[in-house]
Design an enzyme around this catalytic site. Structure first.
Site, PDB file in Angstrom:
ATOM      1  CG  ASP A 183      -2.070  -0.970   1.095  1.00 39.15           C
ATOM      2  OD1 ASP A 183      -2.222  -1.538  -0.012  1.00 39.15           O
ATOM      3  OD2 ASP A 183      -2.803  -1.167   2.087  1.00 39.15           O
ATOM      4  CD  GLU A 237      -0.911  -4.690  -9.586  1.00 38.73           C
ATOM      5  OE1 GLU A 237      -1.926  -4.656  -8.857  1.00 38.73           O
ATOM      6  OE2 GLU A 237      -0.402  -5.748  -9.993  1.00 38.73           O
TER       7      GLU A 237
END
Lengths: 124, 263
Positions: free
Chosen positions: B158, B184
């Site tokens: 993260d 992503e």
């Protein structure tokens, strides 16, 4: 006097009263189309209790959003309690709010401003 | 009722004259005495009237004061209602702003979310259809992101995504848009942009990532992105342009990653 048990809607809070316990509960948002019509039974109930009983009366509030008419009615209800308190009647207000929303506490403080009876603002 | 008025010099002189034995037999004495009595009675009545009128005046004044007090109280109450109502309005406005932000932004990176990007893409497409200029679109995907997640944990993953987000948005022009498309994947929208300007922006992003690498536990973790990049072609749908940019990205991955593929 008959107790009130009005369910909450999207625009109106749940209103319940308990004559034997001397308790009034309001919970939810309040922006009904006709606030005066909705709340008149409650104001009548409080008036009747204060006129015929000398036991303590407590208002438990969990109110989030109030429109202008509802603000006016809340002030009327608090005025009723204030007048009773000045006559020596034991009245209290407990205003509960979500600890994540301090704005509600600030608003409750505005309501409390002219009240001399016990008025607690409590984070939940 | 007795008169309460104060006797003045004339009253006293008249009393003395009427009481004087020398004037008792004067023909006007009796008349004068009657006149004095009437005068005293009238004075008494006048004083009484004045007292009553004064009381009325006082009562009216008090009534006026109580009106003024009631007016003041109602005014204060009204002011309070307005004040509280204004605060509730502010609360709603802030809540609305927060909801709008939540609806349009990605919770993790703070970039625009897929929903917002899709809306903006639709707007740009509509403009292009009307002949008001085209746009360029790029899709970037973090290389080997799964390895970061697997080896360092999701919290580091993260943090890496947040770092990438900062590096992507920093070199963009004011009117270019970037957001998290999902996982992503990041989408970049260049209104009125062409392949060349989009490519330049992507190069700046890659350079930014080299200059400011992601650091975890004091160690540099090199992060790279693969990009697919394309421009709007007249008459095509959102699905078509997204498919093309996705395919370009896939080719960039296939070509060894950390590069740009144009379509």
């Amino acid at each position: 006097m008959q107790d009130l048990s009005i369910s909450a809607t999207a625009a109106a809070p749940a209103i319940t009263t308990d004559w034997s316990a001397g308790l009034v509960r309001l919970q939810g948002d309040s922006y009904p189309e006709n606030a005066f019509e909705l709340f008149q039974p409650l104001l009548d109930w409080i008036g009747a209790f204060l006129a015929s009983e000398s036991r303590p009366l407590q208002l438990e509030l969990r109110l989030l959003y109030l429109n202008t008419s509802s603000v006016r009615i809340m002030m009327d209800a608090l005025d009723q309690l204030e007048a009773a308190h000045r006559r020596g009647f034991p009245v209290t207000v407990r205003w509960y709010y979500d600890a994540r929303n301090e704005r509600v506490a600030e608003l409750a403080e505005e309501f409390r401003e002219d009240c001399t009876f016990p008025f607690d603002i409590i984070a939940e | 009722m007795s008169s309460v008025h104060d006797k003045d010099a004339f009253d006293l002189e008249l009393e003395a004259a009427l009481a004087n034995p020398a004037w008792q037999d004067h023909p006007l004495h009796a008349l004068l005495q009657q006149l004095q009595q009437r005068y005293a009675e009238r004075t008494t009545i006048l004083e009484r009237l004045t007292r009553i009128a004064d009381q009325y005046q006082l009562a009216e004044r008090e009534r006026g004061l109580s009106f003024a007090q009631r007016y003041e109280r109602q005014l204060r109450q009204l002011e309070k209602i307005v004040r509280i109502s204004d605060q509730y309005q502010h609360m709603l406005r802030d809540l609305n702003n927060e909801l709008q932000r939540t609806a349009s932004h990605d919770l993790l990176t703070g970039l625009f979310n897929r929903r917002y990007l899709f809306d903006r893409l639709s707007d740009e497409l509509a403009k292009a259809v009307r002949g008001q200029g085209g746009f360029a679109l790029a899709m970037g995907d973090v290389d080997f992101f799964k390895q970061i997640n697997d080896s360092c944990g999701h919290d580091v993953g993260d943090a890496a995504l947040c770092h990438v987000a900062r590096m992507i948005e920093a070199p963009l022009r004011e009117y270019d848009l970037c957001g998290r498309w999902g996982g992503e994947e990041f989408l970049l929208l260049f209104p009125a942009g062409d392949l060349e300007s989009a490519q330049q922006a992507i190069q700046r992003i890659r350079q930014q990532l080299l200059d400011q690498p992601f650091i975890h536990d004091g160690q540099i973790c090199p992060l790279t992105l693969s990009f697919g990049c394309t421009t709007y072609q007249h008459g095509e749908s959102i699905t078509a342009i997204l498919k093309r940019v996705d395919e370009a990205l896939y080719r960039a991955k296939h070509a060894g990653r950390d590069c740009i593929e144009l379509a």
